[in-house]
Design an enzyme around this catalytic site. Structure first.
Site, short mmCIF file in Angstrom:
data_model
loop_
_atom_site.label_atom_id
_atom_site.label_comp_id
_atom_site.label_asym_id
_atom_site.label_seq_id
_atom_site.Cartn_x
_atom_site.Cartn_y
_atom_site.Cartn_z
N LYS A 147 0.82 -1.22 0.00
CA LYS A 147 0.00 0.00 0.00
C LYS A 147 0.85 1.27 0.00
O LYS A 147 0.44 2.28 -0.55
CB LYS A 147 -1.02 0.01 1.14
CG LYS A 147 -0.44 -0.02 2.53
CD LYS A 147 -1.57 -0.08 3.54
CE LYS A 147 -1.06 0.02 4.97
NZ LYS A 147 0.03 -0.92 5.32
N ARG A 163 -5.41 2.98 11.72
CA ARG A 163 -5.12 1.57 11.93
C ARG A 163 -6.02 0.97 13.00
O ARG A 163 -5.91 -0.22 13.29
CB ARG A 163 -3.67 1.41 12.36
CG ARG A 163 -2.74 0.93 11.25
CD ARG A 163 -1.39 0.82 11.86
NE ARG A 163 -0.43 0.04 11.16
CZ ARG A 163 0.51 0.55 10.36
NH1 ARG A 163 0.52 1.82 10.09
NH2 ARG A 163 1.41 -0.25 9.84
N ARG A 207 12.86 -9.46 1.98
CA ARG A 207 13.33 -8.06 1.92
C ARG A 207 14.72 -7.94 2.54
O ARG A 207 15.04 -8.61 3.52
CB ARG A 207 12.40 -7.19 2.78
CG ARG A 207 11.14 -6.81 2.11
CD ARG A 207 10.51 -5.77 3.00
NE ARG A 207 9.18 -5.43 2.60
CZ ARG A 207 8.40 -4.62 3.31
NH1 ARG A 207 8.83 -4.11 4.45
NH2 ARG A 207 7.20 -4.33 2.89
N ARG A 251 15.77 -6.55 8.23
CA ARG A 251 15.42 -5.66 9.35
C ARG A 251 14.62 -6.41 10.41
O ARG A 251 13.86 -7.32 10.08
CB ARG A 251 14.57 -4.49 8.85
CG ARG A 251 15.34 -3.42 8.14
CD ARG A 251 14.51 -2.17 7.98
NE ARG A 251 13.07 -2.47 7.87
CZ ARG A 251 12.20 -1.66 7.28
NH1 ARG A 251 12.59 -0.53 6.76
NH2 ARG A 251 10.94 -1.98 7.22
N ARG A 256 2.88 -8.61 13.55
CA ARG A 256 2.26 -7.47 12.87
C ARG A 256 0.99 -7.91 12.14
O ARG A 256 0.01 -7.17 12.08
CB ARG A 256 3.26 -6.82 11.90
CG ARG A 256 4.41 -6.15 12.64
CD ARG A 256 5.46 -5.63 11.70
NE ARG A 256 5.01 -4.49 10.93
CZ ARG A 256 5.65 -3.99 9.87
NH1 ARG A 256 6.76 -4.57 9.46
NH2 ARG A 256 5.19 -2.95 9.24
#
Ligand code: AMP
Length: 213
Positions: free
Chosen positions: A13, A88, A127, A160, A171
């Site tokens: 997003k 959120r 990632r 990370r 998350r």
């Protein structure tokens, strides 16, 4: 034009929000970016937010709402904005709605970038980030020229903390419990639009462009 981007962390997003901002000439407002900038500058707000962010938890509503309302009250947001990562939670959405109603205004669209959890976990564990210059890569989709080394500055690349599988799972849990109810919230208001976030980036953007046309 006032747009909210919805979707799980890693759904893409943020990328779409930046593309919308560029194409339609409105600011891209990301609460995550605002928190990260504060952490980098060592502000009190940054120190407070970091405690939650490091664990994949949400920063408390009170703090988050305050920085968001300050940001959208700035001159460059007069013609609209794309919100990325806010709201959120339902209370955040309610505060935003109230603030807009007081101005005789409202959200035009809430765009949900839909991606199943399995795809998200796969995407995020691939990632890699350069902690020196901030460049980001993906071992499958955007590999660096030399494995494990940043193309831009030559520093070693790392996974990370917030992209590690345990944190990603946290998350996603937080997303399902606290953020997903917003899909219903905006559907009831008639502004929800859903796009398939598993498609290539340009195709997803094409679907968004058709919604905003
Ligand atoms: P993001 O870059 O949008 O994924 O945000 C990174 C982190 O910042 C999140 O995992 C949260 O800890 C925090 N954060 C960003 N936006 C919000 C928000 N609207 N409410 C609470 N916490 C947020």
């Amino acid at each position: 034009m006032k747009i909210i981007m919805l979707g799980a962390p890693g759904a893409g997003k943020g990328t779409q929000a930046k593309m919308i901002a560029k194409e339609y000439g409105v600011p891209h407002v990301s609460t995550g970016d605002i928190f990260r900038a504060n952490i980098k500058n060592g502000t009190e707000l940054g120190m407070e937010a970091k405690k939650y962010m490091d664990q994949g938890l949400l920063v408390p509503d009170e703090l988050t709402v305050r920085i968001l309302l300050d940001r959208v009250a700035q001159e460059d947001c007069k013609r609209g904005y794309v919100l990325d990562g806010f709201p959120r939670t339902i209370p955040q959405a309610e505060v935003l709605e109230q603030a807009l109603t007081e101005l005789g205004d409202q959200i035009d669209y809430a765009i949900d970038v839909d991606v199943p959890d399995e795809n998200i976990i796969k995407r995020m564990s691939g990632r890699r980030a350069c902690l020196t210059c901030g460049a980001t890569y993906h071992i499958e989709h955007i590999p660096p020229r030399q494995e494990g080394i940043c193309d831009t500055c030559g520093s070693p690349l790392v996974l990370r903390d917030d992209d590690k599988p345990e944190t990603v799972k946290n998350r996603l849990d937080v997303y399902h419990k606290q953020t997903q109810p917003l899909i219903d919230f905006y559907a009831k208001k008639g502004v929800l639009r859903t796009v398939d976030g598993t498609k290539p980036m340009e195709e997803v953007f094409g679907a968004i462009r058709a919604i905003l046309a």
